[in-house]
Write an enzyme that holds these catalytic residues in place. Structure first.
Site, PDB file in Angstrom:
ATOM      1  N   SER A   1      39.404  38.391  33.721  1.00  0.00           N
ATOM      2  CA  SER A   1      40.674  38.000  34.011  1.00  0.00           C
ATOM      3  C   SER A   1      40.793  37.067  35.279  1.00  0.00           C
ATOM      4  CB  SER A   1      41.511  39.354  34.659  1.00  0.00           C
ATOM      5  OG  SER A   1      42.683  38.856  35.200  1.00  0.00           O
TER       6      SER A   1
ATOM      7  N   HIS B   1      41.161  35.780  30.223  1.00  0.00           N
ATOM      8  CA  HIS B   1      42.156  36.679  30.297  1.00  0.00           C
ATOM      9  C   HIS B   1      43.213  36.031  31.260  1.00  0.00           C
ATOM     10  CE1 HIS B   1      44.719  40.307  29.862  1.00  0.00           C
ATOM     11  NE2 HIS B   1      45.085  40.151  31.109  1.00  0.00           N
TER      12      HIS B   1
ATOM     13  N   ASP C   1      46.860  36.108  33.361  1.00  0.00           N
ATOM     14  CA  ASP C   1      48.001  37.074  33.646  1.00  0.00           C
ATOM     15  C   ASP C   1      49.014  36.025  34.180  1.00  0.00           C
ATOM     16  OD1 ASP C   1      46.782  39.935  33.405  1.00  0.00           O
ATOM     17  OD2 ASP C   1      45.349  38.950  34.669  1.00  0.00           O
TER      18      ASP C   1
ATOM     19  N   MET D   1      52.669  36.454  35.401  1.00  0.00           N
ATOM     20  CA  MET D   1      53.656  37.357  36.040  1.00  0.00           C
ATOM     21  C   MET D   1      54.898  36.385  36.630  1.00  0.00           C
ATOM     22  SD  MET D   1      51.181  39.854  38.223  1.00  0.00           S
ATOM     23  CE  MET D   1      49.501  40.153  37.589  1.00  0.00           C
TER      24      MET D   1
ATOM     25  N   HIS E   1      48.355  37.146  28.862  1.00  0.00           N
ATOM     26  CA  HIS E   1      49.150  38.456  29.181  1.00  0.00           C
ATOM     27  C   HIS E   1      50.230  38.349  29.892  1.00  0.00           C
ATOM     28  CE1 HIS E   1      48.803  42.620  31.328  1.00  0.00           C
ATOM     29  NE2 HIS E   1      49.989  42.618  30.463  1.00  0.00           N
TER      30      HIS E   1
ATOM     31  N   MET F   1      53.264  39.225  31.703  1.00  0.00           N
ATOM     32  CA  MET F   1      54.043  40.203  32.297  1.00  0.00           C
ATOM     33  C   MET F   1      55.453  39.860  32.843  1.00  0.00           C
ATOM     34  SD  MET F   1      50.487  42.059  34.247  1.00  0.00           S
ATOM     35  CE  MET F   1      49.840  40.373  33.815  1.00  0.00           C
TER      36      MET F   1
ATOM     37  N   MET G   1      47.443  49.494  29.209  1.00  0.00           N
ATOM     38  CA  MET G   1      47.281  49.071  30.500  1.00  0.00           C
ATOM     39  C   MET G   1      46.496  50.244  31.116  1.00  0.00           C
ATOM     40  SD  MET G   1      47.972  45.763  31.260  1.00  0.00           S
ATOM     41  CE  MET G   1      47.730  46.164  33.168  1.00  0.00           C
TER      42      MET G   1
ATOM     43  N   GLY H   1      50.661  44.315  37.510  1.00  0.00           N
ATOM     44  CA  GLY H   1      50.894  43.404  38.651  1.00  0.00           C
ATOM     45  C   GLY H   1      49.850  43.061  39.780  1.00  0.00           C
ATOM     46  N   PHE H   2      48.801  43.906  39.779  1.00  0.00           N
ATOM     47  CA  PHE H   2      47.936  43.314  40.834  1.00  0.00           C
ATOM     48  C   PHE H   2      46.547  43.739  40.248  1.00  0.00           C
ATOM     49  CE2 PHE H   2      51.873  44.192  43.031  1.00  0.00           C
ATOM     50  CZ  PHE H   2      51.876  43.005  43.754  1.00  0.00           C
TER      51      PHE H   2
ATOM     52  N   GLY I   1      42.529  44.584  41.148  1.00  0.00           N
ATOM     53  CA  GLY I   1      41.648  45.380  42.108  1.00  0.00           C
ATOM     54  C   GLY I   1      42.357  46.795  42.352  1.00  0.00           C
TER      55      GLY I   1
ATOM     56  N   ASP J   1      42.856  47.103  30.033  1.00  0.00           N
ATOM     57  CA  ASP J   1      43.153  45.854  31.221  1.00  0.00           C
ATOM     58  C   ASP J   1      43.460  46.911  32.353  1.00  0.00           C
ATOM     59  OD1 ASP J   1      43.798  43.806  32.848  1.00  0.00           O
ATOM     60  OD2 ASP J   1      45.454  43.340  31.825  1.00  0.00           O
TER      61      ASP J   1
ATOM     62  N   GLY K   1      41.160  47.757  36.328  1.00  0.00           N
ATOM     63  CA  GLY K   1      40.158  48.935  36.931  1.00  0.00           C
ATOM     64  C   GLY K   1      38.648  48.961  36.136  1.00  0.00           C
TER      65      GLY K   1
ATOM     66  N   GLY L   1      38.817  41.780  36.049  1.00  0.00           N
ATOM     67  CA  GLY L   1      39.041  40.722  36.960  1.00  0.00           C
ATOM     68  C   GLY L   1      37.974  40.741  38.212  1.00  0.00           C
ATOM     69  N   SER L   2      38.499  41.656  39.227  1.00  0.00           N
ATOM     70  CA  SER L   2      37.638  41.530  40.286  1.00  0.00           C
ATOM     71  C   SER L   2      36.316  41.941  39.974  1.00  0.00           C
ATOM     72  CB  SER L   2      38.609  42.738  41.271  1.00  0.00           C
ATOM     73  OG  SER L   2      38.517  44.083  40.647  1.00  0.00           O
TER      74      SER L   2
HETATM   75  C1  DX5 Z   1      47.057  43.459  36.240  1.00  0.00           C
HETATM   76  C2  DX5 Z   1      46.498  42.462  35.405  1.00  0.00           C
HETATM   77  C3  DX5 Z   1      45.073  42.555  35.114  1.00  0.00           C
HETATM   78  C4  DX5 Z   1      44.320  42.241  36.394  1.00  0.00           C
HETATM   79  C5  DX5 Z   1      43.047  43.161  36.180  1.00  0.00           C
HETATM   80  O1  DX5 Z   1      48.393  43.635  36.072  1.00  0.00           O
HETATM   81  O2  DX5 Z   1      46.969  42.672  33.975  1.00  0.00           O
HETATM   82  O3  DX5 Z   1      44.497  41.666  34.203  1.00  0.00           O
HETATM   83  O4  DX5 Z   1      43.665  41.070  36.540  1.00  0.00           O
HETATM   84  O5  DX5 Z   1      42.265  43.192  37.637  1.00  0.00           O
HETATM   85  P1  DX5 Z   1      41.086  44.039  37.653  1.00  0.00           P
HETATM   86  O6  DX5 Z   1      40.224  44.111  36.482  1.00  0.00           O
HETATM   87  O7  DX5 Z   1      40.569  43.933  39.054  1.00  0.00           O
HETATM   88  O8  DX5 Z   1      41.669  45.529  37.770  1.00  0.00           O
HETATM   89 ZN    ZN Z   2      46.251  41.228  32.371  1.00  0.00          ZN
END
Ligand code: DX5
Ligand code: ZN
Length: 227
Positions: free
Chosen positions: A5, A33, A35, A37, A66, A68, A137, A142-143, A145, A175, A177, A197-198
């Site tokens: 991500s 991926h 995101d 938003m 994705h 959102m 999900m 939204g975020f 990490g 998607d 954590g 992502g993180s």
């Molecule tokens: C959150 C995003 C994810 C996010 C995942 O709303 O949809 O794609 O980037 O990030 P990690 O992998 O750090 O949870």
């Molecule tokens: Zn996502």
């Protein structure tokens, strides 16, 4: 499949950040991926179609967008027309998800449907017959990490059963954590595509992090034919 991500990448250097995880076929990112938003469907604001259009020119890795956002019935088609490989909308936001899937496919994209952690799967099974991917999900969208919510794996198992018994034809994607500690449980539950992502862009070597995640999946679910 592993889909880093780019939410956790450096937004000023997106082309370079895409290249860092692209790797060689078979060992790099399968999808990127992205995101999107809108600060309405979720509290955060990220990027939109102009950035996706630029990124499409900068990488050959398929883009997994994705969305959102509110009103995906109006906005999602632009991402498909631009050349995104998979365009995912939220079932909580879409007015007519069946028509939307048909439009996305007609524009040449795969159609994805995402469900938030608190959204049940069963009421949407008929709708999912029209989709190519189901994005479960495992955090509140939204975020990046945030901490993985293992309770959503029941929905992954249910979707996996529907696919394995021929009642649905789609990829199951997860998607939120996903990292070295959580990916095995998701793999065992039957996920096909893992967004991270993180865990990727927060690593010293993002390319190595992608390979390490894939190795964990292969070890956790060899019966799925990845080993
Ligand atoms: C959150 C995003 C994810 C996010 C995942 O709303 O949809 O794609 O980037 O990030 P990690 O992998 O750090 O949870
Ligand atoms: Zn996502």
């Amino acid at each position: 499949m592993i889909a880093p991500s780019m939410l956790s990448a450096d937004f000023a250097r997106l082309a370079d950040e895409a290249a860092v995880v692209a790797g060689e076929p078979g060992n790099g990112a399968d999808w990127l991926h992205i995101d999107v938003m809108d600060a309405h469907f979720v509290p955060n604001l990220t990027l939109g179609l102009p950035v996706v259009e630029s990124l499409l020119k900068a990488t050959s890795v398929p883009l997994d967008c994705h969305l959102m956002i509110e009103d995906p019935d109006r906005w999602a088609i632009g991402y498909a027309e631009a050349g995104a490989y998979n365009v995912t909308v939220h079932v909580e936001a879409a007015r007519d998800p069946v028509a939307l899937a048909a439009d996305l496919r007609a524009a040449g994209a795969k159609a994805g449907l995402s469900i938030k952690p608190g959204t049940p799967l069963e009421p949407h099974l008929d709708t999912l017959r029209h989709y190519d991917t189901l994005l479960v999900m495992s955090v509140e969208p939204g975020f990046g990490g945030q901490q993985f919510m293992p309770e959503v794996l029941d929905k992954v198992r249910a979707a996996r059963r529907m696919v394995d018994t021929g009642h649905l034809t789609l990829l199951v994607e997860i998607d939120g954590g996903i990292n070295a500690d959580t990916i095995e449980a998701a793999a065992e539950a039957g996920v096909d595509c893992f967004v991270a992502g993180s865990a990727v862009y927060g690593a010293d070597d993002p390319g190595k992090a992608v390979r390490a995640l894939r190795d964990k999946v292969r070890a956790a679910a060899p019966h799925r034919g990845w080993a």
